[in-house]
Design a protein around this motif. Structure first.
Motif, short mmCIF file in Angstrom:
data_model
loop_
_atom_site.label_atom_id
_atom_site.label_comp_id
_atom_site.label_asym_id
_atom_site.label_seq_id
_atom_site.Cartn_x
_atom_site.Cartn_y
_atom_site.Cartn_z
N THR A 198 0.83 -1.20 0.00
CA THR A 198 0.00 0.00 0.00
C THR A 198 0.86 1.25 0.00
N ASP A 199 1.94 1.22 0.77
CA ASP A 199 2.86 2.35 0.82
C ASP A 199 3.48 2.59 -0.56
N LYS A 200 3.84 1.53 -1.24
CA LYS A 200 4.41 1.64 -2.59
C LYS A 200 3.38 2.22 -3.55
N GLN A 201 2.15 1.77 -3.44
CA GLN A 201 1.07 2.28 -4.30
C GLN A 201 0.85 3.78 -4.03
N LEU A 202 0.90 4.17 -2.76
CA LEU A 202 0.74 5.58 -2.41
C LEU A 202 1.86 6.43 -2.98
N ASP B 98 -7.70 17.40 -14.08
CA ASP B 98 -8.63 16.28 -14.09
C ASP B 98 -7.95 14.99 -13.63
N LEU B 99 -6.76 14.72 -14.14
CA LEU B 99 -6.03 13.52 -13.74
C LEU B 99 -5.48 13.65 -12.32
N ALA B 100 -5.09 14.85 -11.93
CA ALA B 100 -4.58 15.09 -10.57
C ALA B 100 -5.67 14.81 -9.55
N ASP B 101 -6.91 15.18 -9.86
CA ASP B 101 -8.02 14.93 -8.95
C ASP B 101 -8.25 13.43 -8.75
N VAL B 102 -8.11 12.66 -9.81
CA VAL B 102 -8.25 11.20 -9.72
C VAL B 102 -7.17 10.64 -8.79
N GLU B 103 -5.94 11.10 -8.97
CA GLU B 103 -4.84 10.61 -8.12
C GLU B 103 -5.06 11.00 -6.66
N ARG B 104 -5.53 12.22 -6.41
CA ARG B 104 -5.81 12.66 -5.04
C ARG B 104 -6.85 11.76 -4.38
N TYR B 105 -7.89 11.43 -5.13
CA TYR B 105 -8.94 10.56 -4.59
C TYR B 105 -8.38 9.18 -4.27
N GLU B 106 -7.56 8.63 -5.16
CA GLU B 106 -6.98 7.30 -4.92
C GLU B 106 -6.04 7.34 -3.72
N ILE B 107 -5.31 8.42 -3.55
CA ILE B 107 -4.44 8.56 -2.38
C ILE B 107 -5.29 8.54 -1.11
N GLU B 108 -6.41 9.24 -1.15
CA GLU B 108 -7.31 9.28 0.01
C GLU B 108 -7.84 7.88 0.33
N VAL B 109 -8.24 7.13 -0.70
CA VAL B 109 -8.77 5.78 -0.49
C VAL B 109 -7.70 4.87 0.08
N LEU B 110 -6.50 4.88 -0.51
CA LEU B 110 -5.43 3.98 -0.07
C LEU B 110 -4.90 4.35 1.31
N SER B 111 -4.92 5.62 1.64
CA SER B 111 -4.41 6.08 2.95
C SER B 111 -5.20 5.48 4.11
#
Length: 148
Positions: free
Chosen positions: A53-57, A74-87
């Motif tokens: 998970t840390d590597k994915q983050l 648009d792509l940055a927002d997707v990455e921010r959301y995925e960071i939030e989910v994985l965190s």
């Protein structure tokens, strides 16, 4: 409930709720976990899942900085959301004082005296701090502590 079971349950909940963005992020994590299990023929424990998970983050943070530099909000927002989910699957972070205390304890335990002992100290600290502290920052603090 183990971390692996929690991730699987969250994936099922995201499917039921039709949360496609969350489901996508969890599926990528599950795929990385499954890949490691198949490649190494092991069953992952919580520590290994935290490392994955840390590597994915880290990958998401790198992508986020590149998207922001390129002006792709648009792509940055997707990455921010995925960071939030994985965190959500990471353990609580340690404070600066707790990190400093762990560094001092490891120096005392290993009897490290100078920069030559850096590898030995990082090997001792990594299992204790992985996923709970930025290992790059720990390395920098360790260099300062050993230079004294």
């Amino acid at each position: 409930m183990s971390l692996k079971e929690r991730i699987a349950e969250d994936m099922k909940a995201a499917m039921r709720a039709k949360e496609t963005a969350k489901l996508g992020a969890i599926r990528l994590l599950m795929a990385a976990m499954k890949q490691r299990e198949v490649d190494e023929r092991i069953t992952l424990d919580d520590a290994a899942i935290i490392a994955i998970t840390d590597k994915q983050l880290k990958q998401r943070r790198d992508s986020l900085s590149q998207y922001e530099a390129a002006g792709r909000a648009d792509l940055a927002d997707v990455e921010r959301y995925e960071i939030e989910v994985l965190s959500a699957y990471m353990p609580a972070g340690l404070s600066e004082a707790e990190i400093d205390a762990a560094i001092q304890a490891s120096i005392t335990e290993t009897g490290a005296t100078g920069p030559a002992d850096m590898g030995k100290l990082m090997a001792a600290l990594k299992p204790k701090l992985a996923g709970r502290a930025d290992m790059g920052a720990v390395s920098a603090k360790l260099k300062i502590a050993l230079a004294k």
